[in-house]
Design a protein around this motif. Structure first.
Motif, PDB file in Angstrom:
ATOM      1  N   ARG A 194      28.407 -54.535 -35.409  1.00 35.06           N
ATOM      2  CA  ARG A 194      29.432 -55.559 -35.610  1.00 35.06           C
ATOM      3  C   ARG A 194      30.231 -55.174 -36.854  1.00 35.06           C
TER       4      ARG A 194
ATOM      5  N   HIS B 238      33.527 -56.121 -39.363  1.00 39.54           N
ATOM      6  CA  HIS B 238      34.484 -57.133 -39.810  1.00 39.54           C
ATOM      7  C   HIS B 238      35.591 -56.379 -40.554  1.00 39.54           C
TER       8      HIS B 238
ATOM      9  N   CYS C 213      37.012 -58.602 -35.501  1.00 36.44           N
ATOM     10  CA  CYS C 213      35.561 -58.513 -35.374  1.00 36.44           C
ATOM     11  C   CYS C 213      35.269 -57.698 -34.117  1.00 36.44           C
TER      12      CYS C 213
END
Length: 252
Positions: free
Chosen positions: A240, A242, A223
């Motif tokens: 962000r 992932h 992350c």
């Protein structure tokens, strides 16, 4: 006319269908990057249940012949089993204001970058976002969530938060297989910059993320969180990502 399966064979129908598809891929009937027919189409061609079709396709995904792209369909892998070229994306990531976009990372690895929009919505800015953008309590953000792929393989889900008013053009942007940086540049902004360290943590794929990334729930993910600025020093967006750890390597 589709080749019929043998109901009387000791080989299960899903295995027959799996080997039939595999043979077509190897023989070039389906070429790398090509989308295979939908479940409805396959049901009409072969007269087998969706469960049979899904098991056959999933086993080919597991073997590396097919790649699922949630929301788009199932495609023939760009890197078929037995090829010597690694499908892992190796990305340059430095802290000297030089940010390599995902598209650039794929190009440097001779892979084709892809993108598929999951959602775009207006949300309220939390305290850390208000501090970054200099908002008052009325501050609103655009949350843009996309899947990023390399040669049709899902690599990451990215969620980016932009000031809703200044970046309203994102609502009508074409995100399909398009670089976010290109969209930003074409609308009068500079290339995103990093002027402070990012946070890199480990997490597990949630029940929401796992289907988009085609991994099991609980799969280890990176992350990566960062604050990105315009070339004039103004805050641009909070990002962000992932990232599937087995499919991505950072060069720091």
């Amino acid at each position: 006319m589709a080749k019929m399966l043998d109901d009387g064979s000791s080989t299960p129908l899903y295995a027959q269908l799996r080997e039939l598809f595999k043979g077509q891929i190897v023989d070039g009937a389906f070429v790398p990057g090509e989308r295979i027919p939908s479940e409805d189409k396959l049901n009409g061609l072969y007269g087998v249940s969706r469960i049979t079709i899904r098991r056959a396709l999933q086993e080919l995904v597991n073997e590396g012949y097919l790649v699922k792209c949630p929301g788009k369909g199932t495609y023939v892998s760009e890197r078929l089993p037995g090829t010597s070229v690694s499908s892992k994306v190796r990305a340059k990531f430095t802290q000297n204001n030089d940010v390599q976009s995902f598209t650039e990372a794929c190009e440097s690895n001779n892979q084709r970058a892809g993108a598929h929009l999951i959602s775009i919505e207006q949300v309220e800015g939390l305290d850390d976002a208000r501090a970054f953008f200099g908002f008052g309590n009325e501050g609103r953000l655009l949350r843009v969530v996309r899947i990023r792929t390399a040669d049709r393989t899902p690599i990451m889900v990215e969620e980016n938060y932009f000031p809703a008013e200044a970046y309203a053009f994102l609502r009508s942007a074409d995100f399909e297989d398009t670089s976010l940086y290109d969209i930003i540049l074409s609308n009068g902004h500079g290339e995103p910059m990093l002027t402070e360290p990012c946070d890199l943590d480990l997490e597990k794929a949630s029940a929401e993320l796992a289907p988009y990334l085609d991994v099991p729930v609980g799969e280890p993910l990176f992350c990566l969180e960062g604050r990105y600025y315009d070339t004039d020093g103004s805050p641009m967006y909070l990002g962000r990502q992932h990232i599937v750890g087995t499919r991505y390597t950072f060069r720091i």
